[in-house]
Design a protein around this motif. Structure first.
Motif, PDB file in Angstrom:
ATOM      1  N   GLY A 303      39.937  43.640  81.168  1.00 54.75           N
ATOM      2  CA  GLY A 303      41.357  43.606  80.894  1.00 54.75           C
ATOM      3  C   GLY A 303      42.026  44.962  80.819  1.00 54.75           C
ATOM      4  O   GLY A 303      41.372  46.011  80.842  1.00 54.75           O
ATOM      5  N   PRO A 304      43.361  44.977  80.744  1.00 57.94           N
ATOM      6  CA  PRO A 304      44.106  46.238  80.702  1.00 57.94           C
ATOM      7  C   PRO A 304      43.877  47.023  79.422  1.00 57.94           C
ATOM      8  O   PRO A 304      44.203  48.203  79.357  1.00 57.94           O
ATOM      9  CB  PRO A 304      45.565  45.786  80.841  1.00 57.94           C
ATOM     10  CG  PRO A 304      45.568  44.371  80.344  1.00 57.94           C
ATOM     11  CD  PRO A 304      44.252  43.794  80.746  1.00 57.94           C
ATOM     12  N   GLN A 305      43.337  46.365  78.361  1.00 53.53           N
ATOM     13  CA  GLN A 305      43.041  47.088  77.117  1.00 53.53           C
ATOM     14  C   GLN A 305      41.678  47.775  77.172  1.00 53.53           C
ATOM     15  O   GLN A 305      41.305  48.469  76.243  1.00 53.53           O
ATOM     16  CB  GLN A 305      43.081  46.134  75.906  1.00 53.53           C
ATOM     17  CG  GLN A 305      44.445  45.546  75.614  1.00 53.53           C
ATOM     18  CD  GLN A 305      44.757  44.363  76.511  1.00 53.53           C
ATOM     19  OE1 GLN A 305      43.839  43.692  76.996  1.00 53.53           O
ATOM     20  NE2 GLN A 305      46.038  44.119  76.754  1.00 53.53           N
ATOM     21  N   HIS A 306      40.885  47.516  78.230  1.00 55.79           N
ATOM     22  CA  HIS A 306      39.568  48.127  78.403  1.00 55.79           C
ATOM     23  C   HIS A 306      38.650  47.746  77.235  1.00 55.79           C
ATOM     24  O   HIS A 306      38.134  48.589  76.507  1.00 55.79           O
ATOM     25  CB  HIS A 306      39.672  49.646  78.536  1.00 55.79           C
ATOM     26  CG  HIS A 306      40.790  50.099  79.415  1.00 55.79           C
ATOM     27  ND1 HIS A 306      40.928  49.657  80.718  1.00 55.79           N
ATOM     28  CD2 HIS A 306      41.852  50.936  79.177  1.00 55.79           C
ATOM     29  CE1 HIS A 306      42.004  50.217  81.249  1.00 55.79           C
ATOM     30  NE2 HIS A 306      42.585  50.975  80.336  1.00 55.79           N
ATOM     31  N   ARG A 307      38.441  46.454  77.083  1.00 52.25           N
ATOM     32  CA  ARG A 307      37.610  45.937  75.997  1.00 52.25           C
ATOM     33  C   ARG A 307      36.164  45.810  76.480  1.00 52.25           C
ATOM     34  O   ARG A 307      35.897  45.296  77.557  1.00 52.25           O
ATOM     35  CB  ARG A 307      38.142  44.578  75.543  1.00 52.25           C
ATOM     36  CG  ARG A 307      37.600  44.099  74.194  1.00 52.25           C
ATOM     37  CD  ARG A 307      38.306  42.824  73.768  1.00 52.25           C
ATOM     38  NE  ARG A 307      39.734  43.014  73.633  1.00 52.25           N
ATOM     39  CZ  ARG A 307      40.317  43.516  72.536  1.00 52.25           C
ATOM     40  NH1 ARG A 307      39.566  43.868  71.512  1.00 52.25           N
ATOM     41  NH2 ARG A 307      41.625  43.659  72.494  1.00 52.25           N
ATOM     42  N   TYR A 308      35.226  46.293  75.664  1.00 51.25           N
ATOM     43  CA  TYR A 308      33.814  46.266  76.044  1.00 51.25           C
ATOM     44  C   TYR A 308      33.317  44.824  76.151  1.00 51.25           C
ATOM     45  O   TYR A 308      33.391  44.053  75.189  1.00 51.25           O
ATOM     46  CB  TYR A 308      32.963  47.008  75.008  1.00 51.25           C
ATOM     47  CG  TYR A 308      33.077  48.509  75.078  1.00 51.25           C
ATOM     48  CD1 TYR A 308      32.397  49.220  76.057  1.00 51.25           C
ATOM     49  CD2 TYR A 308      33.855  49.212  74.159  1.00 51.25           C
ATOM     50  CE1 TYR A 308      32.489  50.607  76.128  1.00 51.25           C
ATOM     51  CE2 TYR A 308      33.955  50.596  74.222  1.00 51.25           C
ATOM     52  CZ  TYR A 308      33.277  51.287  75.213  1.00 51.25           C
ATOM     53  OH  TYR A 308      33.366  52.658  75.274  1.00 51.25           O
ATOM     54  N   LEU A 324      30.106  48.263  69.831  1.00 56.34           N
ATOM     55  CA  LEU A 324      31.151  48.401  70.843  1.00 56.34           C
ATOM     56  C   LEU A 324      31.654  47.075  71.402  1.00 56.34           C
ATOM     57  O   LEU A 324      32.846  46.938  71.708  1.00 56.34           O
ATOM     58  CB  LEU A 324      30.626  49.263  72.002  1.00 56.34           C
ATOM     59  CG  LEU A 324      30.199  50.691  71.633  1.00 56.34           C
ATOM     60  CD1 LEU A 324      29.603  51.374  72.851  1.00 56.34           C
ATOM     61  CD2 LEU A 324      31.366  51.487  71.088  1.00 56.34           C
ATOM     62  N   ILE A 325      30.776  46.080  71.543  1.00 55.67           N
ATOM     63  CA  ILE A 325      31.143  44.819  72.190  1.00 55.67           C
ATOM     64  C   ILE A 325      32.349  44.191  71.480  1.00 55.67           C
ATOM     65  O   ILE A 325      32.380  44.042  70.256  1.00 55.67           O
ATOM     66  CB  ILE A 325      29.959  43.833  72.196  1.00 55.67           C
ATOM     67  CG1 ILE A 325      28.796  44.405  73.004  1.00 55.67           C
ATOM     68  CG2 ILE A 325      30.385  42.485  72.775  1.00 55.67           C
ATOM     69  CD1 ILE A 325      29.116  44.653  74.453  1.00 55.67           C
TER      70      ILE A 325
END
Length: 417
Positions: A303-308, A324-325
């Motif tokens: 996604g655009p939020q760069h979620r792990y 991090l996940i």
């Protein structure tokens, strides 16, 4: 003219040797390259005292053989690339080095050899890079040959330069003959024209393509495959090669056709589709495990939020104290965001253009919140869904901190001299 001063300041690594292997002079570049001073070298036997090689006897030393041949023939001799380790000045061991060298005899008016000039080049970095590339290619070939799919690769003009071992195992045609065009013999005649037409369109348009074709096995039987070609691009978006894969869909295709032909079999469709799904999922998990165990760090940001969404052990090792996940990069690594890396991720996500960074320094906070320097090489690459829409970013790279530290140490040793 002071020829001694001229010799010492030439911009090449030169050493002047007498016919009995004594060192008579050396350029400044040579001293810097070998981490020696003139006091360390002048008057010493070139191979026995100045640069002894502990792994090779004096009689078998290729440098000695090349020098003596130049003296005997009175002609310039070239020495192929060889490994010749250099003892460290501090006595802590040897540096692994690779060299290219030439030996030029200097003769007097009567044609007798007075000196031999060795010109040498330290090609260690080039050879290490070459070996790293060979190792990387070997790993790619191993991975491709281990996959159940039929994998091939083509250059930018569409010329074949690789077929996986599975192609040979399935068709019975040796890889070298497949490379020469015999792969066409394995394609069903009714499918070959359509396959070649679609392939030429893909090359012309620079776009991915896929087609269902029948491929003959070594026993002469045809099975249906889903053939797909994807262009591989560099950071500038220029196509550098094409990767092809053929997935066996024969059983699934026959199953669907049979089920659609008979309403009485519709109740079995769900179980069969689920079986096919599990098979595809198992193949996906196999590829995922390869990435999870790769000797490089790897993660998927969604996604655009760069979620792990996925990280491997090498990536987690960069941040052993963090979970991090499920978190975004900005939330988990504010210090990284402050250095502009989230902005780079945004650009890749919005444009689809890959970003490559080589040997850069990133400040990462440890468990106590103290920033530490990490030296890394990595690439950000857009991740697409089946509709070719960007849904995330793949991160792949290497921690080169050890290499950077060694390079600094060598520079410090050189400057100390």
């Amino acid at each position: 003219m002071d020829f001694k001063q001229v010799f010492e300041h030439v911009p090449e690594a030169l050493v002047l040797i007498s016919p009995d292997m004594k060192i008579l002079g050396a350029s400044n570049v040579y001293l810097e390259t070998t981490m020696r001073s003139r006091e360390d070298l002048l008057g010493k036997h070139f191979l026995l005292e100045a640069f002894p090689e502990p792994t090779v006897s004096y009689e078998d030393n290729p440098v000695r053989i090349s020098i003596e041949k130049a003296i005997q023939t009175k002609k310039k001799e070239w020495l192929d690339v060889l490994r010749y380790d250099i003892a460290r000045p501090d006595g802590t061991g040897y540096d692994v080095r690779f060299w290219e060298a030439s030996h030029t005899p200097v003769m007097d008016a009567q044609g007798e050899v007075l000196y031999v000039i060795q010109e040498t080049k330290d090609v260690t970095e080039r050879e290490n890079a070459k070996r790293a590339l060979q190792e990387s290619e070997h790993k790619f070939r191993f991975m491709a040959d281990s996959m159940p799919q039929l994998i091939d690769a083509n250059n930018v003009d569409g010329e074949s330069n690789y077929f996986s071992k599975q192609w040979e195992n399935y068709t019975g045609i040796p890889v070298q003959q497949l490379m020469q065009g015999r792969w066409k013999e394995a394609i069903h005649p009714d499918d070959l024209i359509a396959a070649e037409t679609l392939w030429q369109q893909a090359l012309h348009n620079g776009e991915a393509c896929q087609l269902e074709i029948r491929i003959r096995d070594k026993d002469g039987d045809y099975r249906w495959f889903l053939n797909r070609y994807l262009p591989m691009q560099d950071e500038a978006g220029k196509i550098i090669m094409w990767i092809g894969s053929c997935n066996d869909i024969h059983d699934m295709k026959n199953m669907v056709e049979e089920l659609l032909a008979s309403n009485e079999q519709m109740s079995e469709l769900s179980d069969q589709v689920q079986l096919a799904y599990r098979k595809a999922e198992n193949e996906r998990l196999t590829i995922e495990r390869l990435f999870m165990q790769a000797p490089a760090f790897f993660c998927i940001l969604k996604g655009p939020q760069h979620r792990y969404e996925l990280i491997n052990e090498k990536y987690q090792a960069l941040f052993p104290h963090l979970d991090l996940i499920g978190r975004t990069v900005a939330e988990a690594l504010p210090e990284v965001a402050e250095q502009g890396f989230v902005d780079l991720l945004d650009k890749v996500y919005n444009t689809g253009e890959s970003f490559l960074a080589e040997d850069i320094t990133v400040k990462i906070a440890n468990a106590e919140g103290i920033l530490e320097d990490k030296h890394v090489t990595f690439i950000y690459q857009a991740h697409y869904d089946e509709q070719d829409q960007i849904v995330g970013i793949l991160v792949f790279g290497y921690d080169v901190s050890d290499k950077f530290a060694l390079k600094q140490k060598l520079e410090q040793l050189s400057s100390a001299e």
